[in-house]
Design a protein around this motif. Structure first.
Motif, PDB file in Angstrom:
ATOM      1  N   GLY A 134     -20.056   5.661  23.373  1.00 13.33           N
ATOM      2  CA  GLY A 134     -19.052   6.412  22.620  1.00 13.33           C
ATOM      3  C   GLY A 134     -17.730   5.662  22.574  1.00 13.33           C
ATOM      4  N   GLU A 135     -17.331   5.098  23.721  1.00  7.40           N
ATOM      5  CA  GLU A 135     -16.066   4.344  23.762  1.00  7.40           C
ATOM      6  C   GLU A 135     -16.153   3.098  22.881  1.00  7.40           C
ATOM      7  OE1 GLU A 135     -14.776   5.602  28.330  1.00  7.40           O
ATOM      8  OE2 GLU A 135     -16.051   3.860  27.987  1.00  7.40           O
ATOM      9  N   GLN A 136     -17.323   2.460  22.899  1.00  7.66           N
ATOM     10  CA  GLN A 136     -17.500   1.275  22.045  1.00  7.66           C
ATOM     11  C   GLN A 136     -17.390   1.657  20.574  1.00  7.66           C
ATOM     12  OE1 GLN A 136     -21.059  -0.941  22.844  1.00  7.66           O
ATOM     13  NE2 GLN A 136     -20.303  -1.730  24.782  1.00  7.66           N
ATOM     14  N   GLN A 137     -17.926   2.828  20.216  1.00  7.07           N
ATOM     15  CA  GLN A 137     -17.849   3.263  18.826  1.00  7.07           C
ATOM     16  C   GLN A 137     -16.402   3.506  18.419  1.00  7.07           C
ATOM     17  OE1 GLN A 137     -20.646   3.447  16.632  1.00  7.07           O
ATOM     18  NE2 GLN A 137     -18.816   3.299  15.371  1.00  7.07           N
ATOM     19  N   PRO A 157     -22.771   5.265  12.674  1.00  2.00           N
ATOM     20  CA  PRO A 157     -21.892   5.368  13.845  1.00  2.00           C
ATOM     21  C   PRO A 157     -22.429   6.284  14.934  1.00  2.00           C
ATOM     22  CG  PRO A 157     -20.959   6.572  12.006  1.00  2.00           C
ATOM     23  CD  PRO A 157     -22.134   5.830  11.474  1.00  2.00           C
ATOM     24  N   SER A 158     -23.304   7.239  14.589  1.00  2.00           N
ATOM     25  CA  SER A 158     -23.743   8.195  15.621  1.00  2.00           C
ATOM     26  C   SER A 158     -24.945   7.682  16.417  1.00  2.00           C
ATOM     27  CB  SER A 158     -24.116   9.534  14.978  1.00  2.00           C
ATOM     28  OG  SER A 158     -25.374   9.431  14.355  1.00  2.00           O
ATOM     29  N   GLN A 159     -25.450   6.518  16.013  1.00  2.00           N
ATOM     30  CA  GLN A 159     -26.668   6.002  16.640  1.00  2.00           C
ATOM     31  C   GLN A 159     -26.521   5.866  18.167  1.00  2.00           C
ATOM     32  OE1 GLN A 159     -27.763   1.841  16.035  1.00  2.00           O
ATOM     33  NE2 GLN A 159     -29.567   2.568  14.947  1.00  2.00           N
ATOM     34  N   GLY A 160     -27.409   6.502  18.891  1.00  2.00           N
ATOM     35  CA  GLY A 160     -27.436   6.369  20.351  1.00  2.00           C
ATOM     36  C   GLY A 160     -26.349   7.133  21.084  1.00  2.00           C
ATOM     37  N   VAL A 165     -20.346  13.505  21.897  1.00  2.58           N
ATOM     38  CA  VAL A 165     -19.600  12.360  21.362  1.00  2.58           C
ATOM     39  C   VAL A 165     -19.698  12.340  19.838  1.00  2.58           C
ATOM     40  CG1 VAL A 165     -19.277   9.860  21.524  1.00  2.58           C
ATOM     41  CG2 VAL A 165     -20.191  11.110  23.480  1.00  2.58           C
ATOM     42  N   VAL A 166     -20.866  12.750  19.307  1.00  6.77           N
ATOM     43  CA  VAL A 166     -21.030  12.803  17.852  1.00  6.77           C
ATOM     44  C   VAL A 166     -20.045  13.810  17.251  1.00  6.77           C
ATOM     45  CG1 VAL A 166     -22.643  13.334  15.968  1.00  6.77           C
ATOM     46  CG2 VAL A 166     -23.451  12.083  17.967  1.00  6.77           C
ATOM     47  N   LYS A 167     -19.826  14.927  17.961  1.00  6.05           N
ATOM     48  CA  LYS A 167     -18.856  15.929  17.497  1.00  6.05           C
ATOM     49  C   LYS A 167     -17.459  15.317  17.422  1.00  6.05           C
ATOM     50  CE  LYS A 167     -20.274  20.624  18.548  1.00  6.05           C
ATOM     51  NZ  LYS A 167     -20.228  21.687  19.531  1.00  6.05           N
ATOM     52  N   GLU A 168     -17.111  14.544  18.470  1.00  8.58           N
ATOM     53  CA  GLU A 168     -15.796  13.896  18.510  1.00  8.58           C
ATOM     54  C   GLU A 168     -15.675  12.894  17.362  1.00  8.58           C
ATOM     55  OE1 GLU A 168     -14.966  12.295  22.419  1.00  8.58           O
ATOM     56  OE2 GLU A 168     -13.265  11.216  21.546  1.00  8.58           O
ATOM     57  N   LEU A 169     -16.790  12.210  17.119  1.00 10.32           N
ATOM     58  CA  LEU A 169     -16.823  11.221  16.036  1.00 10.32           C
ATOM     59  C   LEU A 169     -16.555  11.891  14.691  1.00 10.32           C
ATOM     60  CD1 LEU A 169     -17.569   8.233  15.416  1.00 10.32           C
ATOM     61  CD2 LEU A 169     -19.907   9.014  15.081  1.00 10.32           C
ATOM     62  N   ALA A 170     -17.166  13.077  14.483  1.00 11.48           N
ATOM     63  CA  ALA A 170     -16.953  13.807  13.224  1.00 11.48           C
ATOM     64  C   ALA A 170     -15.475  14.143  13.069  1.00 11.48           C
ATOM     65  CB  ALA A 170     -17.803  15.079  13.222  1.00 11.48           C
ATOM     66  N   LYS A 171     -14.832  14.527  14.197  1.00 10.88           N
ATOM     67  CA  LYS A 171     -13.402  14.852  14.152  1.00 10.88           C
ATOM     68  C   LYS A 171     -12.591  13.632  13.732  1.00 10.88           C
ATOM     69  CE  LYS A 171     -12.951  18.030  17.883  1.00 10.88           C
ATOM     70  NZ  LYS A 171     -12.528  18.063  19.281  1.00 10.88           N
TER      71      LYS A 171
END
Lengths: 231, 244
Positions: A134-137, A157-160, A165-171
């Protein structure tokens, strides 16, 4: 703003993209979905110049990108967040960001980025290889933002990543959209894709077979899934 | 080797060893740029390292013959400059001034290379290119330029090494190949891609060579390979390198 017209790309003898047509409007998020191996990542790689199209056009604000080298495409305002992140493992978090920092007057300063990604702030002197997925993304996105791009290419981006963390990514993707940047997202995770998308494109065997605004897509999601996305 | 011969000629014509120490590395770096552009860069798309080895080895053979035609087959002695002749007393032992000069230059060059790689933007980009050139390219840097630059700096430093070595060992045909083997052993021992590893490797090789030749002269030729063998058994990636 981003227009892809009749794009054909080969890998060796493999005819991967067979006439792709797409258009993503300024400030919007276009999501490309499809099964594994249909050519989604090749489309993104063709935009950034890492795959060389044999035919067709890609224009960003009427500026032709086909035939340009990746570094010139990046300078034209395209930032690439690759599948698998591809963080520099032996560089620190800050050094990873600085590699992409070509503009001293970028609207995304390092301190602004670290405010947006607090998890990176806590690890700024850690090496890329020491970060979680997640941090790397987040670092890969921060590295793209410091280029002050007009267009961000986000490849799976959500792979793995864990669901939280995917929720945070969506934000984060939504925050990016608010800044006015255009996003071209390739994503297998339909929940994330439809949560952020303005327009959905479906690819089958190197061609766009369906595209519609996300609300229309959601109305016929089951039908589209059955027809194009399930094995 | 080219550096040593060019240095010899510059020193003869200008009468200044220090001018040779500046001009020869620049000329060797320019030669390196042309060589890299014409012969090496077309190979970058190929994945096999063997191609680089064959091309560079072929160039070394051609270069040796070209040097023989230009300068002749006899070794060329280069005079130690006046101010560096004689001895200094170090810890009660007499020590040739020129060797002290070499040690100081060596430390300064290692320190400058480290500062360049760690503290400058170009150094950061060089480190990034060594990890993932395609990604650096996609992030807006012309990787071809960075590779050119690194190759030129490497050739320039090799040229400087040649000029510095010439007063000690003369400029002779084949001086390059002996250095290549030592350099190869040093990089393998230190670990590929590790700057600090190369420094530790070079000191280790130097100590083992000198002490080995003194205490076990029968093994003098084999001793650095034994050292490499032991290190590779214990740490297959070298002292500070990563295991692939």
């Amino acid at each position: 703003m981003l227009k892809i017209n009749n794009l054909h790309t080969y890998y060796g003898l493999g005819h991967i993209l067979q006439g792709v047509d797409m258009k993503i409007d300024t400030g919007s998020i276009g999501v490309l979905i499809g099964r594994n191996g249909v050519g989604k990542s090749t489309t993104i790689k063709s935009v950034i110049g890492l795959a060389e199209p044999a035919q067709g056009n890609i224009t960003l604000f009427d500026n032709e990108l086909v035939g340009k080298k990746p570094h010139n495409i990046a300078k034209a305002g395209v930032a690439y967040v690759p599948e698998g992140r591809l963080i520099f493992p032996d560089l620190t978090v800050i050094e990873n960001i600085k590699v992409a920092n070509h503009k001293p007057d970028s609207s995304w300063s390092i301190s602004r980025l670290l405010k947006l990604f607090p998890s990176l702030k806590a690890r700024e002197t850690n090496k890329g290889s020491q970060l979680s997925g997640g941090e790397q993304q987040m670092l890969a996105i921060a590295r793209a933002l410091i280029m002050d791009p007009k267009l961000i290419l986000l490849d799976e981006p959500s792979q793995g990543l864990a669901p939280l963390v995917v929720k945070e990514l969506a934000k984060v993707i939504k925050i990016l959209k608010e800044t006015g940047v255009t996003i071209f997202l390739v994503e297998q995770n339909l929940k994330l894709a439809t949560a952020v998308a303005d327009h959905v494109f479906v690819m089958v065997k190197g061609k766009i077979v369906y595209h519609n605004p996300v609300n229309d897509f959601l109305k016929e999601e089951d039908k589209i899934k059955k027809k194009y996305l399930t094995l | 080797m080219l550096g040593a011969y060019i240095g010899y000629t510059v020193a003869i014509y200008t009468g200044s060893f220090f001018l040779a120490l500046i001009i020869a590395p620049i000329l060797v770096a320019c030669f390196g740029i042309v060589f890299e552009k014409l012969l090496l860069s077309p190979l970058y798309k190929r994945q096999d390292g063997g191609a680089y080895l064959m091309v560079t080895f072929g160039l070394a053979v051609i270069l040796a013959e070209a040097i023989k035609l230009t300068w002749g087959a006899d070794p060329k002695g280069v005079q130690i400059p006046e101010m560096l002749r004689g001895i200094v007393i170090v810890f009660d032992f007499p020590f040739p001034k020129y060797r002290v000069f070499l040690i100081i230059i060596g430390v300064l060059m290692a320190l400058s290379a480290w500062l360049f790689l760690e503290k400058t933007r170009i150094g950061l980009l060089i480190r990034a290119v060594s990890q993932n050139p395609q990604m650096v390219n996609a992030l807006g840097t012309n990787v071809v330029f960075i590779r050119n630059l690194v190759f030129a700096i490497g050739c320039g430093l090799a040229g400087m090494g040649g000029v510095l070595a010439a007063p000690m060992v003369t400029a002779f045909l084949g001086m390059g190949s002996s250095v290549i083997i030592d350099a190869f052993v040093i990089v393998i021992i230190g670990g590929m891609g590790s700057f600090l590893g190369s420094i530790i490797g070079s000191l280790l090789v130097a100590f083992v060579l000198v002490f080995g030749a003194y205490y076990v002269p029968d093994l003098a030729l084999a001793i650095i390979y034994l050292l490499m063998l032991i290190i590779l058994i214990v740490r297959p990636g070298g002292l500070l390198g990563k295991e692939e």
